[in-house]
Design a protein around this motif. Structure first.
Motif, PDB file in Angstrom:
ATOM      1  N   ARG A   1       3.086   7.357   4.506  1.00  0.00           N
ATOM      2  CA  ARG A   1       3.020   7.724   5.583  1.00  0.00           C
ATOM      3  C   ARG A   1       4.128   7.332   6.776  1.00  0.00           C
ATOM      4  O   ARG A   1       4.747   8.057   7.432  1.00  0.00           O
ATOM      5  N   ASP A   2       4.448   6.110   6.485  1.00  0.00           N
ATOM      6  CA  ASP A   2       5.406   5.244   7.377  1.00  0.00           C
ATOM      7  C   ASP A   2       6.853   6.245   7.159  1.00  0.00           C
ATOM      8  O   ASP A   2       7.378   6.348   8.171  1.00  0.00           O
TER       9      ASP A   2
ATOM     10  N   ASP B   1       0.282   3.732   2.727  1.00  0.00           N
ATOM     11  CA  ASP B   1       0.826   3.243   4.000  1.00  0.00           C
ATOM     12  C   ASP B   1       2.434   3.602   4.087  1.00  0.00           C
ATOM     13  O   ASP B   1       2.845   4.137   5.030  1.00  0.00           O
ATOM     14  N   GLU B   2       3.251   3.177   2.949  1.00  0.00           N
ATOM     15  CA  GLU B   2       4.670   3.266   2.832  1.00  0.00           C
ATOM     16  C   GLU B   2       4.874   5.061   3.144  1.00  0.00           C
ATOM     17  O   GLU B   2       6.146   5.325   3.657  1.00  0.00           O
TER      18      GLU B   2
ATOM     19  N   ASP C   1       0.816  -1.209   0.095  1.00  0.00           N
ATOM     20  CA  ASP C   1      -0.002   0.006   0.019  1.00  0.00           C
ATOM     21  C   ASP C   1       0.947   1.320   0.202  1.00  0.00           C
ATOM     22  O   ASP C   1       1.519   1.681   0.853  1.00  0.00           O
TER      23      ASP C   1
END
Length: 155
Positions: A13-14, A10-11, A7
């Motif tokens: 955001r991380d 998600d990556e 995703d």
């Protein structure tokens, strides 16, 4: 994800959270530190017409900024971009001054008032710098002059 691919949101955001975690919300503004790096790099007396004493002074200015990086104030994407910029500027300036201080001769654009002559006997070498945790290692390697069709004169 359902198709086996990561995703991307998600990556991203991380990655953002990882970068933001290096900084605080209470320290100095990144642009303040960028201006301090400019003060160490732009004056001709530090970066163009060099002396060991002035370069050591400029390197100390850079190292002060390096210490201040820990408390940078970063609250948004713009601040994060500037924080990454100033980190890269600090690394570049530190490499520039460490290599310039080590090279005790003049060569091309590297002109030192305290070492005005070319010294091929001692300095026909590459200066190598490598990050080593929080510090920087520096060493020299002879230029493999035998590989080049045009060679410098012996001086």
């Amino acid at each position: 994800t359902k198709d086996g691919l990561p995703d991307v949101e998600d990556e991203v955001r991380d990655l953002r959270d990882s970068l933001l975690s290096k900084f605080s919300n209470t320290g100095r503004e990144p642009l303040d530190l960028i201006h301090r790096i400019w003060d160490a790099v732009y004056p001709m007396d530090y970066s163009l017409i060099k002396s060991g004493e002035r370069m050591a002074e400029a390197l100390n200015m850079v190292l002060e900024v390096k210490e201040a990086l820990r408390g940078l104030k970063v609250t948004d994407h713009f601040g994060l971009t500037k924080a990454v910029d100033v980190e890269n500027m600090v690394i570049s300036a530190e490499m520039f001054y460490r290599a310039s201080i080590a090279r005790t001769e003049s060569r091309g654009f590297h002109y030192r008032e305290d070492y005005p002559e070319i010294d091929n006997g001692k300095w026909l070498k590459w200066i190598i710098l490598k990050g080593d945790g929080e510090s920087m290692r520096l060493w020299t390697e002879p230029v493999p002059i035998h590989r080049y069709p045009h060679r410098p004169e012996s001086r």
